[in-house]
Design an enzyme around this catalytic site. Structure first.
Site, PDB file in Angstrom:
ATOM      1  N   GLU A   1       2.115  11.791  -9.042  1.00 54.47           N
ATOM      2  CA  GLU A   1       1.410  10.553  -8.695  1.00 54.47           C
ATOM      3  C   GLU A   1       0.653  10.046  -9.915  1.00 54.47           C
ATOM      4  OE1 GLU A   1      -0.800  11.375  -5.116  1.00 54.47           O
ATOM      5  OE2 GLU A   1       1.039  11.523  -3.942  1.00 54.47           O
TER       6      GLU A   1
ATOM      7  N   SER B   1       7.180   5.244  -5.921  1.00 59.47           N
ATOM      8  CA  SER B   1       7.549   6.037  -4.749  1.00 59.47           C
ATOM      9  C   SER B   1       8.964   5.648  -4.287  1.00 59.47           C
ATOM     10  CB  SER B   1       6.480   5.859  -3.669  1.00 59.47           C
ATOM     11  OG  SER B   1       6.631   6.800  -2.646  1.00 59.47           O
TER      12      SER B   1
ATOM     13  N   HIS C   1       5.907  11.719  -5.959  1.00 60.47           N
ATOM     14  CA  HIS C   1       4.830  12.557  -5.387  1.00 60.47           C
ATOM     15  C   HIS C   1       5.156  14.021  -5.657  1.00 60.47           C
ATOM     16  CE1 HIS C   1       3.502   8.991  -3.101  1.00 60.47           C
ATOM     17  NE2 HIS C   1       4.769   8.832  -2.768  1.00 60.47           N
TER      18      HIS C   1
END
Lengths: 284, 284
Positions: A202, A133, A175
């Site tokens: 993800e 992330s 994401h």
């Protein structure tokens, strides 16, 4: 862009929300990439506002996956990033893992610090640097840090800043499928078609090694190649106006697929050939 | 950031609105830096929406200043940027000059093109690459392309994207004093303190050579060094909220002053010493 000694280490970018169980496909491979039986794994949770929750989860996961030692590289402010103890911890790592959160915490706190110098230097010497992330988004020279997923194909909608510069020529978003961020990387490509957009789903990851990207993990990796766009109106617009861009090429990669950054060609598991086998060895 | 062969060429960034008369201090020096008696000078007006007005002004100026030949490198769309004639023209240049306008036209049209490859390659082989306003802003790896001058010290106010990557570790802003853009480079530094902000006043310029910046021209060069900031709240904010940042160091340089990028030290004309003399030779 120019001849630069290639880092001897390995860089892994993960799209977020990776499995942390004992079966963790991605985290397990990250450890294996170190080629150490009992790697020392440092965890940087600076991006997170809740390090006391994030760190123990990774500590447990890496312990279960066979780490020799897990280090809490707890850097919360700029002064910590210059603390010799933190620098020493980073220098001991075979694997350095950067957690999610806010990538601007990472750049604003690590920028121009001795800890960032240490990260670069262990990467060049052979360590595995991995991030998920925010910890993935920060890896490129120019990074994305914001922008509505709903409609970012409007001038100025995507927020960019300068990242850690561990990998050139790409911009990493995370994401990516789950939050529908396609328009973000299309705007990025419109502003500068030279940069390959890497949209990580993800529980999906890429390994950067020797000019090749290799996808792994259960999720998808979307590549947004704007190098062949034929026209684009972004420079004719005011902020907020809709961007047109023609001929953007996208690829959805899955585990085992690769991509050659220099000639922008997808490599199937077969084409990766010997290299792919080598990877499999490292993975299992 | 890492060991990289230094380009043999010279890079010049100009703050905009430079004198184009026969006394033109900056443009005259740009030609002299080529060390050619009669340099071939290419002019790229892609950033401008009025190339038919901009090109002749530079042609006249460079002719008057002693160019051997002035070439109109007229690239208006992406297909032109891959045209072998344009590439050939760029490869002939001793000096390549990039005009002002909109830096996003430059990156969006040149990104991933053969012309940009040619610019990089003549720069590495020894050519002088110079640009003013947009032609200066585009030179860094991450570039600023917008943001209100009135109050850009608000999260997300400064618009950044990926530039040409001719110079690393800096972000260049132009018309800096005239348009009061201090807050733009303060926000940039807050998002990543590693990047030195270079705010070029009009009719002011910097030469990048061997890790040293040298200021020249009648105007001011403002350096915004955020590497020693002690705290910053940018990651705690929502878009539009006011950024706090402590301990930003600024320098106002004038003609003859220098700056060492590696150790972030101002060098007076005296300290530049032999190097300064060498420059003077090249200039007169």
């Amino acid at each position: 862009m120019s001849v630069k000694p290639r880092p001897r280490g390995k860089l892994v970018a993960i799209g977020g929300a990776e499995d942390k169980s004992a079966k963790a496909a991605i985290l397990g491979r990250v450890l294996k990439l170190s080629n150490s039986e009992t790697p020392v794994v440092g965890v940087i949770t600076t991006a997170s506002s809740i390090p006391d929750e994030v760190y123990p989860a990774y500590e447990e996961a890496f312990d279960a996956l066979g780490a020799g030692e897990v280090l809490d590289v707890r850097i919360r402010e700029r002064r910590d990033a210059d603390d010799p103890k933190m620098v020493e911890m980073i220098r001991r790592c075979d694997v350095l893992f950067i957690s999610g959160g806010d990538q601007m915490r990472l750049t604003s706190i690590f920028g121009a610090s001795k800890s960032l110098e240490a990260i670069r230097s262990i990467y060049h010497e052979g360590a595995v640097i991995a991030g998920t992330s925010a910890g993935a988004a920060c890896q490129s020279t120019t990074m994305v840090y914001g922008g509505s997923a709903i409609d970012s194909l409007r001038k100025g909608a995507v927020k960019m800043s300068a990242g850690f510069g561990l990998i050139e020529g790409v911009i990493i978003d995370t994401h990516f499928l789950e939050r529908g961020r396609f328009s973000r990387l299309m705007e990025v490509g419109a502003t500068n078609p030279e940069y390959l957009g890497i949209g990580l789903g993800e529980d999906a990851a890429v390994l950067f090694e020797g000019g090749i990207i290799k996808a792994f993990g259960p999720g998808h990796v979307i590549l947004v190649d704007s190098s062949r766009i034929t026209s684009c109106n972004v420079f004719d617009l005011s902020d907020g106006e809709a961007v047109s861009v023609h001929n953007v090429v996208m690829h959805a990669l899955v585990e085992g697929d690769g991509y050659n950054l220099a000639d922008r060609q997808v490599l199937s598991a077969k084409q990766l050939g010997a290299e792919s086998l080598e990877l499999k060895d490292a993975y299992t």
